[in-house]
Design a protein around this motif. Structure first.
Motif, short mmCIF file in Angstrom:
data_model
loop_
_atom_site.label_atom_id
_atom_site.label_comp_id
_atom_site.label_asym_id
_atom_site.label_seq_id
_atom_site.Cartn_x
_atom_site.Cartn_y
_atom_site.Cartn_z
N LEU A 157 0.58 -0.96 0.03
CA LEU A 157 0.05 0.05 0.02
C LEU A 157 0.93 1.31 -0.10
O LEU A 157 1.80 1.71 0.85
N ARG A 158 0.74 2.06 -1.17
CA ARG A 158 1.65 3.20 -1.16
C ARG A 158 0.98 4.33 -1.42
O ARG A 158 0.22 4.54 -2.68
N ASP A 159 0.34 4.91 -0.41
CA ASP A 159 -0.42 6.29 -0.46
C ASP A 159 -1.81 5.61 -1.19
O ASP A 159 -2.39 6.31 -1.91
N SER A 160 -2.27 4.58 -0.77
CA SER A 160 -3.53 3.77 -1.21
C SER A 160 -4.15 3.07 0.05
O SER A 160 -3.77 3.05 1.06
N CYS A 161 -5.17 2.59 -0.21
CA CYS A 161 -5.89 1.66 1.01
C CYS A 161 -6.54 0.32 0.06
O CYS A 161 -6.89 0.09 -0.96
N ALA A 162 -6.77 -0.49 1.31
CA ALA A 162 -7.28 -1.81 0.86
C ALA A 162 -8.51 -2.08 1.87
O ALA A 162 -8.18 -1.77 3.06
N VAL A 163 -9.49 -2.77 1.63
CA VAL A 163 -10.66 -3.15 2.63
C VAL A 163 -10.33 -4.64 2.81
O VAL A 163 -10.26 -5.49 1.64
N PHE A 164 -10.35 -5.04 3.97
CA PHE A 164 -10.46 -6.45 4.34
C PHE A 164 -11.60 -6.67 5.35
O PHE A 164 -11.36 -5.89 6.66
N GLN A 165 -12.43 -7.36 4.92
CA GLN A 165 -13.47 -7.68 6.11
C GLN A 165 -13.96 -6.08 6.28
O GLN A 165 -14.39 -5.21 5.69
N ASP A 166 -14.22 -5.95 7.61
CA ASP A 166 -14.59 -4.58 8.16
C ASP A 166 -13.65 -3.72 8.53
O ASP A 166 -13.71 -2.39 9.13
N LEU A 167 -12.28 -3.88 8.23
CA LEU A 167 -11.25 -3.04 8.09
C LEU A 167 -10.80 -2.36 6.67
O LEU A 167 -10.84 -2.83 5.56
N CYS A 168 -10.44 -0.76 6.94
CA CYS A 168 -10.00 -0.13 5.85
C CYS A 168 -8.58 0.11 6.34
O CYS A 168 -8.35 0.69 7.38
N ILE A 169 -7.46 -0.41 5.45
CA ILE A 169 -6.24 -0.37 5.62
C ILE A 169 -5.57 0.60 4.93
O ILE A 169 -5.53 0.51 3.54
N ILE A 170 -4.85 1.57 5.36
CA ILE A 170 -4.38 2.83 4.58
C ILE A 170 -2.88 2.53 4.87
O ILE A 170 -2.36 2.56 5.99
N GLY A 171 -1.96 2.59 3.77
CA GLY A 171 -0.68 2.62 3.93
C GLY A 171 -0.05 3.82 3.18
O GLY A 171 -0.37 4.23 2.13
N ARG A 172 0.68 4.52 4.03
CA ARG A 172 1.27 5.61 3.16
C ARG A 172 3.01 5.28 2.97
O ARG A 172 3.58 4.45 3.42
N ASP A 173 3.21 5.90 1.90
CA ASP A 173 4.54 5.70 1.28
C ASP A 173 5.48 6.22 2.26
O ASP A 173 5.02 7.18 3.32
N ASP A 174 6.71 6.08 2.38
CA ASP A 174 7.81 6.46 3.58
C ASP A 174 7.87 7.99 3.14
O ASP A 174 8.03 8.29 2.04
N ARG A 175 8.29 8.52 4.30
CA ARG A 175 8.51 10.05 4.08
C ARG A 175 9.89 10.34 3.65
O ARG A 175 10.08 11.48 2.92
N THR A 176 10.83 9.10 3.28
CA THR A 176 11.81 9.51 2.44
C THR A 176 11.47 9.97 0.99
O THR A 176 12.10 10.66 0.30
N ASN A 177 10.36 9.54 0.62
CA ASN A 177 9.58 10.13 -0.75
C ASN A 177 9.10 11.39 -0.51
O ASN A 177 7.90 11.44 0.24
N GLN A 178 9.71 12.50 -0.54
CA GLN A 178 9.41 13.92 -0.42
C GLN A 178 8.00 14.27 -1.01
O GLN A 178 7.30 15.17 -0.71
N HIS A 179 7.69 13.40 -2.19
CA HIS A 179 6.60 13.89 -2.96
C HIS A 179 5.35 12.83 -2.68
O HIS A 179 4.57 12.66 -3.37
N ARG A 180 5.34 12.00 -1.59
CA ARG A 180 4.25 11.33 -1.03
C ARG A 180 3.07 12.24 -0.83
O ARG A 180 2.95 13.35 -0.42
N LYS A 181 1.83 11.48 -0.98
CA LYS A 181 0.70 12.38 -0.67
C LYS A 181 0.42 12.61 0.91
O LYS A 181 1.05 11.79 1.59
N SER A 182 -0.32 13.60 1.12
CA SER A 182 -0.65 13.83 2.25
C SER A 182 -1.78 13.07 2.55
O SER A 182 -2.69 12.27 1.89
N LEU A 183 -2.13 12.64 4.01
CA LEU A 183 -2.94 11.75 4.56
C LEU A 183 -4.39 12.08 4.16
O LEU A 183 -5.20 11.40 3.75
N ARG A 184 -4.55 13.77 4.18
CA ARG A 184 -5.84 14.13 3.84
C ARG A 184 -6.16 13.67 2.46
O ARG A 184 -7.35 13.38 2.05
N LYS A 185 -5.16 13.94 1.37
CA LYS A 185 -5.50 13.74 0.16
C LYS A 185 -5.53 11.99 -0.08
O LYS A 185 -6.61 11.79 -0.96
#
Length: 363
Positions: A235-263
């Motif tokens: 999960l790189r600035d994306s999310c996945a649904v597993f049963q009743d969970l929504c799992i968001i994975g952020r790209d590492d902050r090493t990537n200065q161009h990663r998306k904000s959590l809000r976006k």
């Protein structure tokens, strides 16, 4: 970088001077002992420059383990000699104790051997941390999730060790497994040659993970291919649904161009609105207020290792809002793991290696 390498060199000079004064040996033998110490330290440059990737595997493993273990051993020798010097300055320790004294030299060797033997076996033991998360949101059933971070697989944590960890995790019979980055240490080579992806495919639950800073050090494209081979849902600035969970994975902050959590959340609002419990994977635990603002239920992070050894754990505790363990801001819960693996020397002194078993249930 100059400061990072300059301070250990100064410490090495300080330790070398004490060793020269302490050992009741001829100049030739003293020089040999100090040369071995310097040589072990200089091997760290081979590790950081990735020169080990061009060596035969057995030699690369030896270089990595000797060099990175020596850094921690030198840290403790520096602290010990500093305490002895302070004791001498306040006249609690006689000068003769630090000059041409076999008893002191043998005592230091015994003490260091005992300390690092303990540190090694303490690292080998993996603590099982159990946490319970409740929510007012509807859940079809309670869910059991195993979470881990900072495996640092490479020249020191080999396939045999990973096999043991996979057996441990499978014994939990989890619904899902979450990994908060740094699966890879510094080089992808040992993972490829030992086909470590086969071990991940033995896991008996779906695996979701985000990237860590070490995936970038090892080469992000290679890391991504390894995740695919291993059957890990990255999960790189994306999310996945597993049963009743929504799992968001952020790209590492090493990537200065990663998306904000809000976006990220705005782009996945449909999935998020139709899920009950929101989990965020973010390798480095900076800006914890962002998860609170976005009404994330639970954030899981790693990266800090809790300093790996004392007293570095004190430093991490002053850098991060939460450097280890449970935390809460408003209605958002957090856990920052000290990691199941480790970078560098395989010693845990004053910290621990762990994995987390979380039960998520309706309140």
């Amino acid at each position: 970088m100059l400061l990072f390498m300059g301070m250990p060199l100064l410490a090495l000079g300080y330790i070398g001077w004490h060793v020269w004064c302490l050992l009741p040996l001829s100049a030739v033998w003293k020089s040999l002992v100090i040369a071995v110490m310097v040589g072990c330290f200089l091997l760290t440059f081979a590790n950081f420059s990735r020169a080990t990737d061009g060596m035969p595997m057995s030699l690369a493993v030896t270089c990595y383990q000797v060099a990175n273990s020596s850094l921690i051993i030198l840290l403790y020798l520096f602290m010990l000699f500093l305490v002895l010097d302070l004791g001498r300055l306040v006249r609690l320790i006689p000068r003769t104790l630090l000059y041409n004294n076999w008893m002191t030299a043998i005592g230091i060797v015994v003490l260091m051997t005992a300390l690092f033997t303990y540190g090694y076996f303490h690292y080998k033991h993996k603590y099982r941390e159990e946490i319970h998360l409740t929510t007012e949101k509807p859940l079809a059933k309670p869910l059991k999730v195993v979470m881990l971070s900072d495996l640092h697989l490479g020249y020191h944590n080999r396939r045999e060790e990973l096999h043991r960890w996979v057996d441990m995790i499978n014994g939990e019979h989890a619904d899902a497994i979450l990994i908060a980055g740094d699966i890879i240490d510094m080089s992808i080579r040992p993972l490829k040659e030992e086909r470590m992806y086969e071990e991940f495919r033995r896991l008996n639950a779906p695996v979701y993970a985000c990237l860590g800073n070490h995936e970038y050090y090892s080469g992000e494209p290679d890391a991504q291919r390894f995740y695919e081979q291993a059957g890990i849902r990255l999960l790189r600035d994306s999310c996945a649904v597993f049963q009743d969970l929504c799992i968001i994975g952020r790209d590492d902050r090493t990537n200065q161009h990663r998306k904000s959590l809000r976006k990220i959340m705005a782009e996945n609002s449909f999935l998020i609105s139709h899920s009950s419990f929101l989990i965020l994977l973010d390798h480095q635990p900076y800006h914890l207020e962002q998860a609170e603002r976005q009404k994330v239920d639970f954030q899981f992070s790693g990266h800090t290792h809790h300093g790996q050894v004392w007293p570095i754990s004190w430093i991490t505790e002053n850098i991060y809002e939460c450097a280890f363990g449970k935390h809460q801001r408003g209605n958002t819960h957090y856990y920052v793991s000290s990691g199941i693996g480790i970078w560098g020397g395989k010693f845990r002194i004053g910290t621990r290696s762990e994995y987390i078993v979380a039960t998520i249930s309706h309140q």
